[in-house]
Structures are given as structure tokens and as C-alpha cells.
Scaffold this active site. Sequence first.
Site, PDB file in Angstrom:
ATOM      1  N   LEU A  29     -63.094 -43.675  -8.754  1.00 46.91           N
ATOM      2  CA  LEU A  29     -63.074 -45.080  -8.825  1.00 46.91           C
ATOM      3  C   LEU A  29     -61.635 -45.921  -8.261  1.00 46.91           C
ATOM      4  CD1 LEU A  29     -64.313 -47.749  -9.839  1.00 46.91           C
ATOM      5  CD2 LEU A  29     -63.306 -47.539 -12.006  1.00 46.91           C
ATOM      6  N   SER A  75     -59.943 -30.246 -18.486  1.00 44.30           N
ATOM      7  CA  SER A  75     -60.513 -31.625 -18.097  1.00 44.30           C
ATOM      8  C   SER A  75     -61.392 -32.170 -19.289  1.00 44.30           C
ATOM      9  CB  SER A  75     -61.534 -31.450 -16.828  1.00 44.30           C
ATOM     10  OG  SER A  75     -62.244 -32.562 -16.847  1.00 44.30           O
ATOM     11  N   LYS A 135     -64.211 -25.448 -15.334  1.00 43.92           N
ATOM     12  CA  LYS A 135     -63.148 -25.562 -16.188  1.00 43.92           C
ATOM     13  C   LYS A 135     -63.415 -24.994 -17.527  1.00 43.92           C
ATOM     14  CE  LYS A 135     -60.481 -27.776 -13.592  1.00 43.92           C
ATOM     15  NZ  LYS A 135     -59.216 -27.321 -13.478  1.00 43.92           N
ATOM     16  N   TYR A 150     -68.354 -27.880 -11.144  1.00 48.22           N
ATOM     17  CA  TYR A 150     -66.947 -27.897 -11.234  1.00 48.22           C
ATOM     18  C   TYR A 150     -66.585 -28.003 -12.856  1.00 48.22           C
ATOM     19  CZ  TYR A 150     -62.690 -30.551 -12.127  1.00 48.22           C
ATOM     20  OH  TYR A 150     -61.200 -30.846 -12.756  1.00 48.22           O
TER      21      TYR A 150
HETATM   22  P1  NAD Z   1     -55.747 -32.061  -5.960  1.00 49.23           P
HETATM   23  O1  NAD Z   1     -56.872 -31.702  -5.159  1.00 49.23           O
HETATM   24  O2  NAD Z   1     -54.832 -33.073  -5.298  1.00 49.23           O
HETATM   25  O3  NAD Z   1     -54.675 -30.841  -6.175  1.00 49.23           O
HETATM   26  C1  NAD Z   1     -55.072 -29.454  -6.073  1.00 49.23           C
HETATM   27  C2  NAD Z   1     -54.133 -28.660  -5.331  1.00 49.23           C
HETATM   28  O4  NAD Z   1     -54.735 -27.111  -5.316  1.00 49.23           O
HETATM   29  C3  NAD Z   1     -54.464 -28.926  -3.808  1.00 49.23           C
HETATM   30  O5  NAD Z   1     -53.046 -29.142  -3.209  1.00 49.23           O
HETATM   31  C4  NAD Z   1     -55.023 -27.574  -3.245  1.00 49.23           C
HETATM   32  O6  NAD Z   1     -54.565 -27.659  -1.789  1.00 49.23           O
HETATM   33  C5  NAD Z   1     -54.809 -26.657  -3.981  1.00 49.23           C
HETATM   34  N1  NAD Z   1     -55.586 -25.571  -4.166  1.00 49.23           N
HETATM   35  C6  NAD Z   1     -56.865 -25.520  -4.370  1.00 49.23           C
HETATM   36  N2  NAD Z   1     -57.451 -24.371  -4.259  1.00 49.23           N
HETATM   37  C7  NAD Z   1     -56.229 -23.398  -4.117  1.00 49.23           C
HETATM   38  C8  NAD Z   1     -56.061 -22.009  -3.866  1.00 49.23           C
HETATM   39  N3  NAD Z   1     -57.081 -21.141  -3.881  1.00 49.23           N
HETATM   40  N4  NAD Z   1     -54.982 -21.536  -3.701  1.00 49.23           N
HETATM   41  C9  NAD Z   1     -53.567 -22.364  -3.546  1.00 49.23           C
HETATM   42  N5  NAD Z   1     -53.892 -23.687  -3.599  1.00 49.23           N
HETATM   43  C10 NAD Z   1     -55.083 -24.282  -3.857  1.00 49.23           C
HETATM   44  O7  NAD Z   1     -56.120 -32.238  -7.396  1.00 49.23           O
HETATM   45  P2  NAD Z   1     -55.339 -32.860  -8.594  1.00 49.23           P
HETATM   46  O8  NAD Z   1     -56.268 -34.053  -8.909  1.00 49.23           O
HETATM   47  O9  NAD Z   1     -53.935 -32.758  -8.605  1.00 49.23           O
HETATM   48  O10 NAD Z   1     -55.718 -31.872  -9.659  1.00 49.23           O
HETATM   49  C11 NAD Z   1     -55.050 -30.723 -10.173  1.00 49.23           C
HETATM   50  C12 NAD Z   1     -55.722 -30.031 -11.277  1.00 49.23           C
HETATM   51  O11 NAD Z   1     -56.406 -30.794 -12.435  1.00 49.23           O
HETATM   52  C13 NAD Z   1     -57.060 -29.226 -10.596  1.00 49.23           C
HETATM   53  O12 NAD Z   1     -57.177 -28.174 -11.229  1.00 49.23           O
HETATM   54  C14 NAD Z   1     -58.530 -30.286 -11.224  1.00 49.23           C
HETATM   55  O13 NAD Z   1     -59.334 -29.698 -11.439  1.00 49.23           O
HETATM   56  C15 NAD Z   1     -57.714 -30.872 -12.590  1.00 49.23           C
HETATM   57  N6  NAD Z   1     -58.029 -32.048 -13.010  1.00 49.23           N
HETATM   58  C16 NAD Z   1     -57.987 -33.027 -12.122  1.00 49.23           C
HETATM   59  C17 NAD Z   1     -58.563 -34.127 -12.825  1.00 49.23           C
HETATM   60  C18 NAD Z   1     -58.507 -35.414 -11.950  1.00 49.23           C
HETATM   61  O14 NAD Z   1     -59.225 -36.555 -12.059  1.00 49.23           O
HETATM   62  N7  NAD Z   1     -57.692 -35.636 -10.786  1.00 49.23           N
HETATM   63  C19 NAD Z   1     -58.982 -34.516 -13.809  1.00 49.23           C
HETATM   64  C20 NAD Z   1     -58.929 -33.380 -14.829  1.00 49.23           C
HETATM   65  C21 NAD Z   1     -58.533 -32.092 -14.512  1.00 49.23           C
HETATM   66  C1  WQD Z   2     -65.229 -43.418 -13.460  1.00 52.88           C
HETATM   67  C2  WQD Z   2     -66.091 -44.727 -13.563  1.00 52.88           C
HETATM   68  C3  WQD Z   2     -68.290 -44.403 -12.446  1.00 52.88           C
HETATM   69  C4  WQD Z   2     -66.594 -44.642  -8.297  1.00 52.88           C
HETATM   70  C5  WQD Z   2     -64.211 -37.671 -13.057  1.00 52.88           C
HETATM   71  C6  WQD Z   2     -64.792 -36.316 -13.092  1.00 52.88           C
HETATM   72  C7  WQD Z   2     -64.099 -35.526 -14.321  1.00 52.88           C
HETATM   73  C8  WQD Z   2     -62.454 -35.832 -13.833  1.00 52.88           C
HETATM   74  C9  WQD Z   2     -62.042 -37.017 -13.549  1.00 52.88           C
HETATM   75  C10 WQD Z   2     -61.659 -33.786 -12.983  1.00 52.88           C
HETATM   76  C11 WQD Z   2     -67.683 -44.065 -13.548  1.00 52.88           C
HETATM   77  C12 WQD Z   2     -67.553 -45.490 -11.713  1.00 52.88           C
HETATM   78  C13 WQD Z   2     -66.718 -44.464  -9.651  1.00 52.88           C
HETATM   79  C14 WQD Z   2     -67.387 -45.759  -7.596  1.00 52.88           C
HETATM   80  C15 WQD Z   2     -68.227 -46.516  -9.512  1.00 52.88           C
HETATM   81  N1  WQD Z   2     -62.180 -34.983 -12.734  1.00 52.88           N
HETATM   82  N2  WQD Z   2     -67.460 -45.298 -10.309  1.00 52.88           N
HETATM   83  N3  WQD Z   2     -68.061 -46.352  -8.321  1.00 52.88           N
HETATM   84  O1  WQD Z   2     -66.780 -39.553 -13.333  1.00 52.88           O
HETATM   85  O2  WQD Z   2     -65.187 -40.407 -15.273  1.00 52.88           O
HETATM   86  O3  WQD Z   2     -64.635 -38.460 -14.066  1.00 52.88           O
HETATM   87  O4  WQD Z   2     -63.065 -37.344 -12.598  1.00 52.88           O
HETATM   88  O5  WQD Z   2     -61.572 -32.971 -14.067  1.00 52.88           O
HETATM   89  O6  WQD Z   2     -64.468 -34.210 -14.338  1.00 52.88           O
HETATM   90  O7  WQD Z   2     -66.148 -36.295 -13.421  1.00 52.88           O
HETATM   91  O8  WQD Z   2     -64.313 -40.569 -13.005  1.00 52.88           O
HETATM   92  O9  WQD Z   2     -63.304 -42.217 -11.094  1.00 52.88           O
HETATM   93  O10 WQD Z   2     -65.445 -40.571 -10.652  1.00 52.88           O
HETATM   94  O11 WQD Z   2     -65.632 -42.534 -12.094  1.00 52.88           O
HETATM   95  O12 WQD Z   2     -68.779 -47.348 -10.111  1.00 52.88           O
HETATM   96  O13 WQD Z   2     -67.127 -45.695  -6.425  1.00 52.88           O
HETATM   97  O14 WQD Z   2     -66.173 -45.385 -12.333  1.00 52.88           O
HETATM   98  O15 WQD Z   2     -69.729 -44.474 -12.329  1.00 52.88           O
HETATM   99  O16 WQD Z   2     -68.345 -44.867 -14.488  1.00 52.88           O
HETATM  100  P1  WQD Z   2     -65.478 -39.844 -13.677  1.00 52.88           P
HETATM  101  P2  WQD Z   2     -64.614 -41.406 -11.546  1.00 52.88           P
END
Ligand code: NAD
Ligand code: WQD
Length: 346
Positions: A200, A124, A153, A149
Site C-alpha cells: 500500500l 512475518s 516463512k 511466500y
Molecule cells: P527486500 O527485498 O528489500 O530485502 C531482501 C534482500 O535480500 C534484498 O536486498 C535481496 O537482494 C536479498 N536477497 C534475496 N535473496 C537472496 C539470496 N539468495 N542471497 C543473498 N541476498 C538475497 O525485502 P525487505 O522488505 O527488506 O524484507 C526483508 C526480510 O523481511 C525478508 O525476509 C522478508 O520476507 C521479511 N519481511 C518483510 C516484510 C515487508 O513487508 N517488507 C514483512 C514481513 C517480513
Molecule cells: C495492505 C492493505 C490491501 C495495495 C503484505 C504481505 C505480508 C507482509 C507485509 C511480508 C490491504 C490494501 C494494498 C494496493 C490496496 N509481507 N491495498 N491497494 O497485504 O497486509 O501484507 O506485506 O511478510 O505477508 O501479505 O500489505 O501493503 O500489500 O496491503 O488497497 O495497491 O492495503 O488490500 O488491505 P499486506 P499490503
Amino acid sequence: MAVLVTGGAGYIGSHTVVELILAGYDVVIVDNLSNSSRESIERIKTITGKTPEFYHADILDRKALREIFAKTEISCCIHFAGLKAVGESVEKPWEYYHNNILGTLTLVDEMRRHGVKNLIFSSSATVYGDQETMPLTEASPLGTCSNPYGFTKAMQEQILRDIQTADREWNVTLLRYFNPIGAHPSGLIGEDPRGIPNNLLPYITQVAVGRLPHLGLFGDDYDTPDGTCIRDYIHVVDLAIGHLMALRRIEEQTEQSALQSAPQLGVYNLGTGNGYSVLEVIAGFTKATGIEIPWVLKPRRSGDLAVSYANADKAWTELGWEATYDIHQMCAHAWNWQSKNPNGYE
Ligand code: NAD
Ligand code: WQD
């Protein structure tokens, strides 16, 4: 040979599984469904015409992993499984460190026991912490994370780097996602957060569909042109294709490994390179869908950065990947998914 996708029933995982199947890969999913639904597997089948092999199992469960590795020849693992809610991680740090760190350690250990040393990891942009200089490149320093969190990462990245340094048979790719949004254009799979959304776009779509009355906008006094925070939003299908390109690079490396001595560690930003403010996203959603989003100003959310966007040139140069969808398509697809599935997969 199959690709093992941990967390493949989740938001980004399910979109990646679709692209892998469409590209001709056999896919095995392991997911404990702690934050996802079995229905997403059914939808993957509807989109692709193929059912991925699915194991309802936890990656901390060695016995379950062993059975999977014993039954199937795995070429590479794409590792999405993890807990990802920033606010929850502040309240439940033990659960986050336990699940994310021990999950990765257990998975990697079972992989090497079975001779599988190709791994693509969901990292991330959060690992950069709060940086002065934008855009963020892979050479930007790693910063201090603002929540448990984020630390999981950063720690997982370090663990995987050290493992790759110690054993050069490993091919490790760390993909640093910026802000994934949107949904598959079919509207069959998408983001289905449990409870009140933290992010968001799901919040906006739930307001649009009438599940929530209005959006709370967290702060309008940041040092940005309109005072609201700027992020690099990336379409989840573009992100999914980034994994496919990373997989192809690993396959090329594996073929050439006898000739190469360079370490096989790849780190890539997956973003568009464009930043949009919260107000621009709200306006973009209205432009794409015709729906006005009522919002009220709230105080700043703790830990939010003013600006974050990527330089994704390295992914283009080395993986041949770049984002293709713009912010309006991202909003339109997010709305297509939400309007067809007002209550998500339920
Ligand atoms: P998500 O929660 O939809 O998907 C994660 C999946 O992992 C879920 O289906 C959950 O049931 C499964 N899971 C969690 N712990 C587990 C375990 N111990 N064993 C087996 N399954 C398990 O999330 P996502 O948004 O699809 O994110 C996927 C990956 O990408 C995550 O590692 C997350 O940290 C990373 N990531 C997400 C974002 C984002 O904004 N969505 C941004 C950066 C990184
Ligand atoms: C985006 C913008 C909020 C919700 C997060 C994690 C990051 C990554 C992606 C996993 C910000 C604003 C949000 C709301 C708002 N995840 N906002 N009202 O914070 O950039 O990133 O998700 O790795 O680690 O921190 O994304 O979508 O939460 O927020 O005003 O109800 O929207 O303040 O400026 P963020 P977000």
C-alpha cells in the site's frame, strides 16, 4: 566480532545496518542485489560515516559464505535475505521455496560449521494465517498461510525451532513483523520496489510523486468500520531498532548461558498494536503531506485478511522494545524518501 546481515542492502536490512553501526557494531553484509541496489550501501555510509563490509554474494553459495566466515569473526547473524512478493510467490513457487528455504538451510549449515549459533530471523505476521481473535499474540495459533511466500516463512520458523531444540547452543530469535512502512528520517534510504508496487504505502507514494495515476483500493465491503482492511503499520526504523534489542538480548543470553538451562528461543511480534484501515492510511498520508491521493475501488485482492494487528507486549517485557513513531510520521517519512528519490535508488 561482527554482525553478519544477510539481505542488508534491502529495505529493512539497510535500516537495521544503520542502527547497528550507530550503536557501535561492525557489520558485514551479504546480499545478491536481486531486489536491491549497491547505492543503498553508499547511503548507509552517508548516514553513519562508516562503510559496512559488503559482499555481493548469494546465501545459497556455500563457497562465498565460507570465505566470509573464514575472513571475519561473526558473533550473530541477522537474516533478512529472501524473496518477499506475495503475488510473485504464487506464480513462481519453486523459486520462492528454493531461495528462501535452501538459502536458510545453507546459511545455518555454514554458521554451525563456523561455530556461529546466534540467529535473528525475519519472520512475518503472515504465519498466523486468518485468525478470529485480535490482537495477535505470540501465543496465537499458527494458521494456514494463503500463499507460497507465507509458507516459506512458516517453514523457516519450524526449521529454526527444530534446529534450536536439537542443539541448545543455538540462540534463535524469530521476529514477526507486521506491516513495515516509512523510511529513514534523512530520506536517504527507503523502500524501492521493482516494478509496480504490491504494498500500500509504496503505491501511495508513487501516486503522490506522479509515477502512477491513482491507487486501486482492494475492497470496501469487509467487516470493518469503514469496510476497508485494517493493518498494523510499523515504522521501519522502529523495526530496525527491534533487531538491535533482540541482538542485545542474545548477547546477554550468551554471557549467561553457562547458568541457564532454559531453551534460548525467542518469538516476538514487532508491531505498534494499532490498526489502521486503508482509508485511514490514505487520509493520514494527506494529513501528513498535504497531498490528495486519487483512488478507485477495485475488487477484493485474493488472500487479503480483513483485520490484522499485534499485541507487542512481549517485545516490551523481554526486549525493552516498543514502537515510537505514529502513522503520520510513517507517512511523512515515506514521502520524504520518495520525493527526494522519485525513482528510488536509480
Ligand atoms: P527486500 O527485498 O528489500 O530485502 C531482501 C534482500 O535480500 C534484498 O536486498 C535481496 O537482494 C536479498 N536477497 C534475496 N535473496 C537472496 C539470496 N539468495 N542471497 C543473498 N541476498 C538475497 O525485502 P525487505 O522488505 O527488506 O524484507 C526483508 C526480510 O523481511 C525478508 O525476509 C522478508 O520476507 C521479511 N519481511 C518483510 C516484510 C515487508 O513487508 N517488507 C514483512 C514481513 C517480513
Ligand atoms: C495492505 C492493505 C490491501 C495495495 C503484505 C504481505 C505480508 C507482509 C507485509 C511480508 C490491504 C490494501 C494494498 C494496493 C490496496 N509481507 N491495498 N491497494 O497485504 O497486509 O501484507 O506485506 O511478510 O505477508 O501479505 O500489505 O501493503 O500489500 O496491503 O488497497 O495497491 O492495503 O488490500 O488491505 P499486506 P499490503
